[in-house]
Design a protein around this motif. Structure first.
Motif, mmCIF file in Angstrom:
data_model
loop_
_atom_site.group_PDB
_atom_site.id
_atom_site.type_symbol
_atom_site.label_atom_id
_atom_site.label_comp_id
_atom_site.label_asym_id
_atom_site.label_seq_id
_atom_site.Cartn_x
_atom_site.Cartn_y
_atom_site.Cartn_z
ATOM 1 N N ILE A 1 -0.831 6.927 -10.023
ATOM 2 C CA ILE A 1 -0.401 5.689 -10.677
ATOM 3 C C ILE A 1 -1.240 4.522 -10.181
ATOM 4 C CG2 ILE A 1 1.513 4.054 -10.883
ATOM 5 C CD1 ILE A 1 3.397 6.470 -10.819
ATOM 6 N N PHE A 2 -1.491 4.472 -8.884
ATOM 7 C CA PHE A 2 -2.301 3.406 -8.323
ATOM 8 C C PHE A 2 -3.705 3.406 -8.936
ATOM 9 C CE2 PHE A 2 -5.242 1.731 -5.142
ATOM 10 C CZ PHE A 2 -4.671 0.486 -4.908
ATOM 11 N N LEU A 3 -4.300 4.572 -9.077
ATOM 12 C CA LEU A 3 -5.639 4.663 -9.647
ATOM 13 C C LEU A 3 -5.646 4.286 -11.127
ATOM 14 C CD1 LEU A 3 -6.973 7.858 -7.870
ATOM 15 C CD2 LEU A 3 -7.607 5.475 -7.442
ATOM 16 N N LEU A 4 -4.627 4.685 -11.877
ATOM 17 C CA LEU A 4 -4.553 4.326 -13.292
ATOM 18 C C LEU A 4 -4.389 2.813 -13.487
ATOM 19 C CD1 LEU A 4 -2.391 7.214 -14.751
ATOM 20 C CD2 LEU A 4 -4.819 6.779 -15.155
ATOM 21 N N VAL A 5 -3.554 2.192 -12.666
ATOM 22 C CA VAL A 5 -3.372 0.745 -12.756
ATOM 23 C C VAL A 5 -4.661 0.030 -12.382
ATOM 24 C CG1 VAL A 5 -2.140 -1.218 -11.746
ATOM 25 C CG2 VAL A 5 -0.884 0.823 -12.435
ATOM 26 N N THR A 6 -5.329 0.495 -11.343
ATOM 27 C CA THR A 6 -6.597 -0.096 -10.934
ATOM 28 C C THR A 6 -7.654 0.053 -12.023
ATOM 29 O OG1 THR A 6 -6.075 0.414 -8.634
ATOM 30 C CG2 THR A 6 -8.369 -0.072 -9.148
ATOM 31 N N LEU A 7 -7.740 1.225 -12.622
ATOM 32 C CA LEU A 7 -8.683 1.459 -13.713
ATOM 33 C C LEU A 7 -8.373 0.569 -14.908
ATOM 34 C CD1 LEU A 7 -11.031 3.128 -14.870
ATOM 35 C CD2 LEU A 7 -9.313 4.742 -15.695
ATOM 36 N N ASN A 8 -7.092 0.402 -15.212
ATOM 37 C CA ASN A 8 -6.716 -0.457 -16.323
ATOM 38 C C ASN A 8 -7.196 -1.888 -16.092
ATOM 39 O OD1 ASN A 8 -5.210 -1.252 -18.766
ATOM 40 N ND2 ASN A 8 -3.978 -2.373 -17.273
ATOM 41 N N TYR A 9 -6.944 -2.433 -14.907
ATOM 42 C CA TYR A 9 -7.349 -3.808 -14.646
ATOM 43 C C TYR A 9 -8.864 -3.955 -14.573
ATOM 44 C CZ TYR A 9 -2.656 -5.534 -14.305
ATOM 45 O OH TYR A 9 -1.381 -5.908 -14.608
ATOM 46 N N MET B 1 0.810 -1.188 0.000
ATOM 47 C CA MET B 1 0.000 0.000 0.000
ATOM 48 C C MET B 1 0.859 1.261 0.000
ATOM 49 S SD MET B 1 -2.914 -1.410 -0.353
ATOM 50 C CE MET B 1 -3.713 0.094 -0.701
ATOM 51 N N GLU B 2 2.172 1.074 -0.013
ATOM 52 C CA GLU B 2 3.053 2.226 -0.056
ATOM 53 C C GLU B 2 2.908 2.968 -1.388
ATOM 54 O OE1 GLU B 2 7.792 3.000 0.007
ATOM 55 O OE2 GLU B 2 7.007 1.451 1.320
ATOM 56 N N LEU B 3 2.609 2.225 -2.455
ATOM 57 C CA LEU B 3 2.413 2.863 -3.759
ATOM 58 C C LEU B 3 1.236 3.835 -3.710
ATOM 59 C CD1 LEU B 3 3.133 3.111 -6.750
ATOM 60 C CD2 LEU B 3 1.567 1.229 -7.181
ATOM 61 N N LEU B 4 0.170 3.453 -3.043
ATOM 62 C CA LEU B 4 -0.989 4.338 -2.927
ATOM 63 C C LEU B 4 -0.634 5.608 -2.146
ATOM 64 C CD1 LEU B 4 -3.968 4.977 -3.312
ATOM 65 C CD2 LEU B 4 -4.459 3.610 -1.288
ATOM 66 N N ALA B 5 0.155 5.479 -1.116
ATOM 67 C CA ALA B 5 0.520 6.642 -0.313
ATOM 68 C C ALA B 5 1.469 7.578 -1.062
ATOM 69 C CB ALA B 5 1.162 6.189 0.984
ATOM 70 N N ARG B 6 2.380 7.010 -1.854
ATOM 71 C CA ARG B 6 3.366 7.838 -2.549
ATOM 72 C C ARG B 6 2.851 8.382 -3.877
ATOM 73 N NH1 ARG B 6 9.190 5.320 -2.554
ATOM 74 N NH2 ARG B 6 9.946 6.602 -0.850
ATOM 75 N N ASN B 7 2.190 7.551 -4.653
ATOM 76 C CA ASN B 7 1.729 7.937 -5.994
ATOM 77 C C ASN B 7 0.280 7.488 -6.200
ATOM 78 O OD1 ASN B 7 4.306 8.881 -6.673
ATOM 79 N ND2 ASN B 7 4.952 6.824 -7.269
ATOM 80 N N PRO B 8 -0.671 8.211 -5.687
ATOM 81 C CA PRO B 8 -2.066 7.784 -5.830
ATOM 82 C C PRO B 8 -2.540 7.799 -7.276
ATOM 83 C CG PRO B 8 -1.947 9.952 -4.810
ATOM 84 C CD PRO B 8 -0.546 9.437 -4.908
#
Length: 68
Positions: A10-18, A1-8
């Protein structure tokens, strides 16, 4: 979950892609009339090529339906 805290973003784009890939796969499995070999190729394209795979799938689908 560190990715969400540092770069929200990117996390949202990857989630949207999947999420879009999952929707395209459900459509591919249940609503398309592709033969099994073509379905397997489209599944590989959807997972390997993130954004372009989704766009290519829907573009080809709409062309086959005569909507474009």
């Amino acid at each position: 979950m560190e990715l969400l805290a540092r770069n929200p973003e990117i996390f949202l784009l990857v989630t949207l892609n999947y999420l879009l890939v999952a929707i395209a796969l459900m459509h591919l499995i249940f609503k398309s009339d592709y033969p099994v070999g073509s379905r397997l190729i489209w599944m590989a394209i959807l997972w390997v090529i993130p954004a372009l795979g989704i766009a290519a799938y829907w573009l080809v689908w709409y062309r086959r339906q005569g909507r474009l």
